[in-house]
Scaffold this motif. Structure first.
Motif, PDB file in Angstrom:
ATOM      1  N   MET A   1       0.857  -1.194  -0.019  1.00 36.66           N
ATOM      2  CA  MET A   1       0.055   0.230   0.014  1.00 36.66           C
ATOM      3  C   MET A   1       0.891   1.315   0.209  1.00 36.66           C
ATOM      4  N   ASN A   2       0.393   2.378  -0.570  1.00 41.71           N
ATOM      5  CA  ASN A   2       1.220   3.527  -0.465  1.00 41.71           C
ATOM      6  C   ASN A   2       0.556   4.260   0.220  1.00 41.71           C
ATOM      7  N   THR A   3       1.195   5.815   0.548  1.00 37.88           N
ATOM      8  CA  THR A   3       0.782   6.610   1.619  1.00 37.88           C
ATOM      9  C   THR A   3      -0.577   7.166   1.559  1.00 37.88           C
ATOM     10  N   GLU A   5      -3.179   5.826  -0.309  1.00 36.01           N
ATOM     11  CA  GLU A   5      -4.104   4.510  -0.080  1.00 36.01           C
ATOM     12  C   GLU A   5      -4.418   4.597   1.550  1.00 36.01           C
ATOM     13  N   SER A  26       6.204   3.421  10.817  1.00 37.42           N
ATOM     14  CA  SER A  26       7.002   3.008   9.722  1.00 37.42           C
ATOM     15  C   SER A  26       8.545   3.388  10.126  1.00 37.42           C
ATOM     16  N   LEU A  33       7.607   9.821   3.120  1.00 39.15           N
ATOM     17  CA  LEU A  33       6.419   8.914   2.913  1.00 39.15           C
ATOM     18  C   LEU A  33       5.521   9.551   1.820  1.00 39.15           C
ATOM     19  N   GLY A  36       6.249   8.639  -1.904  1.00 42.33           N
ATOM     20  CA  GLY A  36       5.515   7.574  -2.215  1.00 42.33           C
ATOM     21  C   GLY A  36       6.194   6.238  -2.161  1.00 42.33           C
ATOM     22  N   VAL A  37       6.969   6.200  -0.992  1.00 42.46           N
ATOM     23  CA  VAL A  37       7.591   4.793  -0.796  1.00 42.46           C
ATOM     24  C   VAL A  37       6.493   3.724  -0.497  1.00 42.46           C
ATOM     25  N   ASP A  38       6.756   2.475  -0.928  1.00 48.45           N
ATOM     26  CA  ASP A  38       5.694   1.456  -0.542  1.00 48.45           C
ATOM     27  C   ASP A  38       6.080   0.909   0.829  1.00 48.45           C
ATOM     28  N   LEU A  39       4.968   0.748   1.684  1.00 48.13           N
ATOM     29  CA  LEU A  39       5.122   0.381   2.985  1.00 48.13           C
ATOM     30  C   LEU A  39       5.179  -1.258   3.082  1.00 48.13           C
ATOM     31  N   THR A  40       5.990  -1.660   3.931  1.00 45.76           N
ATOM     32  CA  THR A  40       5.933  -3.389   4.089  1.00 45.76           C
ATOM     33  C   THR A  40       4.682  -3.618   4.757  1.00 45.76           C
TER      34      THR A  40
END
Ligand SMILES: C[S@@+](CC[C@H](N)C(=O)[O-])C[C@H]1O[C@@H](n2cnc3c(N)ncnc32)[C@H](O)[C@@H]1O
Length: 268
Positions: A1-3, A5, A26, A33, A36-40
Motif C-alpha cells: 500500500m502507498n501513503t 491509499e 514506519s 512517505l 510515495g515509498v511502498d510500506l512493508t
C-alpha cells in the motif's frame, strides 16, 4: 500500500493524526512517505494496531512515545503526565527571570521534562528533581540518559528527598504540581481522566494544596534573591497569590490569557 491509499483508509481520524501514526509505525519522516515509498506489510500491520489504540481514545503522545519539550525530547508513557504547552511557557518564563543559576530544583518532575530542559539551558547548574512516584522517577532517569544530561532525580514528597545542604542555596525552584480539585476530576476529558495518572492530576479537595505547601517551604530552600515559579490552575490565581504573599506572589497569564503561573522571590 502507498501513503495515499493508507490515508484514505482511515477517514474517521484527522489527517494530521494519521500522518503521525504512519510516521510512528514506519519510522520514516513524512517527507519520505509523501514521496510515495511502498510500506512493508509489517509497517501496515503496526500502523493498523496504532490506529485501533487511537480510536479507543489513547492519547497520541503515548502512542508515539516521545514528545518534544523546549530543547529536549522526552519519552512518555502512562506512568507520567504528557507535558503541556503551558509548561513549556513555564520553562521559558523561568529561563527569562534567572541569570546563570547554580542550583535548580524541580518539584513534581514527572517525565523530567522541566528539569532536563533547564539543565540543557543552564549547563553549569546543578539540577535536582523530585517526584512521589517511583515509576515517574524511573522514566525521568531514562530520559536524562537519552538526552545525555546530568540531573539528580529523587523519589519522595516535594522537598522531602532533597539533600539538607541545599537549604538556603537554591537559585530557582520550578514546579508544575497536581492542581485539579477532587470534585473537578470526573469532568476531565476522558483522554486525560482514563489514561494519565491520577497522582499527576488531582491535588486534593481544593486543588491548590501543593502550591500552598510549596509557598510555605520555599523560603527555607531559596538563597537570598532566589525565585520560585510554578504552574497553577486558571481558577486559583487569587488564592495562590495569597499563599505566595510571603514571596511577593505575582500571577502571570498563559498565551490564552488565563491565570497560569505564580512567581515568588525570596526576601533578602
Ligand atoms: C502535573 S504532573 C507534572 C509532571 C511534569 N513536571 C510536567 O510538567 O509535565 C505532577 C507530578 O507530581 C507528582 N506528585 C504527586 N504528588 C507528589 C508529591 N507529594 N511530591 C512530589 N511529587 C508528587 C506526580 O507523580 C506527577 O508526576
Amino acid at each position: 500500500m502507498n501513503t495515499g491509499e493508507i490515508l484514505r483508509s482511515v477517514p474517521d481520524l484527522p489527517d494530521h493524526e494519521v500522518r503521525r501514526l504512519l510516521e510512528a509505525a514506519s519510522g520514516r519522516h513524512w517527507t519520505e512517505l509523501i514521496l510515495g515509498v511502498d510500506l512493508t506489510t509489517g509497517d501496515v500491520e503496526v500502523f493498523r494496531s496504532l490506529v485501533e489504540r487511537r480510536r479507543l481514545g489513547e492519547p497520541l503522545q503515548y502512542i508515539e512515545g516521545v514528545v518534544p519539550f523546549g530543547p529536549v525530547d522526552v519519552a512518555v508513557d502512562p506512568r507520567v503526565l504528557i507535558p503541556r504547552p503551558e509548561t513549556e511557557q513555564l520553562f521559558e518564563l523561568a529561563c527569562s527571570i534567572v541569570n546563570e543559576p547554580r542550583v535548580i530544583v524541580d518539584l513534581c518532575t514527572g517525565s523530567g521534562n522541566l528539569a532536563l530542559a533547564l539543565k540543557h539551558a543552564c549547563r553549569a547548574a546543578s539540577v535536582y528533581a523530585t517526584d512521589l512516584s517511583s515509576d515517574a522517577i524511573a522514566l525521568a532517569r531514562q530520559n536524562a540518559v537519552a538526552n545525555s544530561l546530568d540531573v539528580t532525580f529523587l523519589q519522595g514528597d516535594l522537598f522531602g528527598p532533597l539533600p539538607g545542604h541545599l537549604k538556603g542555596r537554591v537559585d530557582l525552584i520550578v514546579s508544575n504540581p497536581p492542581y485539579v480539585a477532587e470534585s473537578e476530576a470526573p469532568a476531565l476529558p476522558s483522554e486525560v481522566r482514563d489514561y494519565e495518572p491520577r497522582i499527576s492530576l488531582v491535588a486534593g479537595p481544593v486543588g491548590d494544596e501543593f502550591l500552598k505547601r510549596i509557598a510555605a517551604s520555599a523560603p527555607e530552600w531559596l538563597r537570598p534573591e532566589g525565585v520560585v515559579v510554578c504552574e497553577i490552575s486558571e481558577f486559583h490565581g487569587q488564592a495562590v497569590a495569597a499563599h505566595f504573599a510571603n514571596l511577593g506572589g505575582e500571577i502571570r497569564r498563559d498565551l490564552s490569557g488565563k491565570d497560569r503561573f505564580v512567581i515568588g522571590a525570596a526576601r533578602q
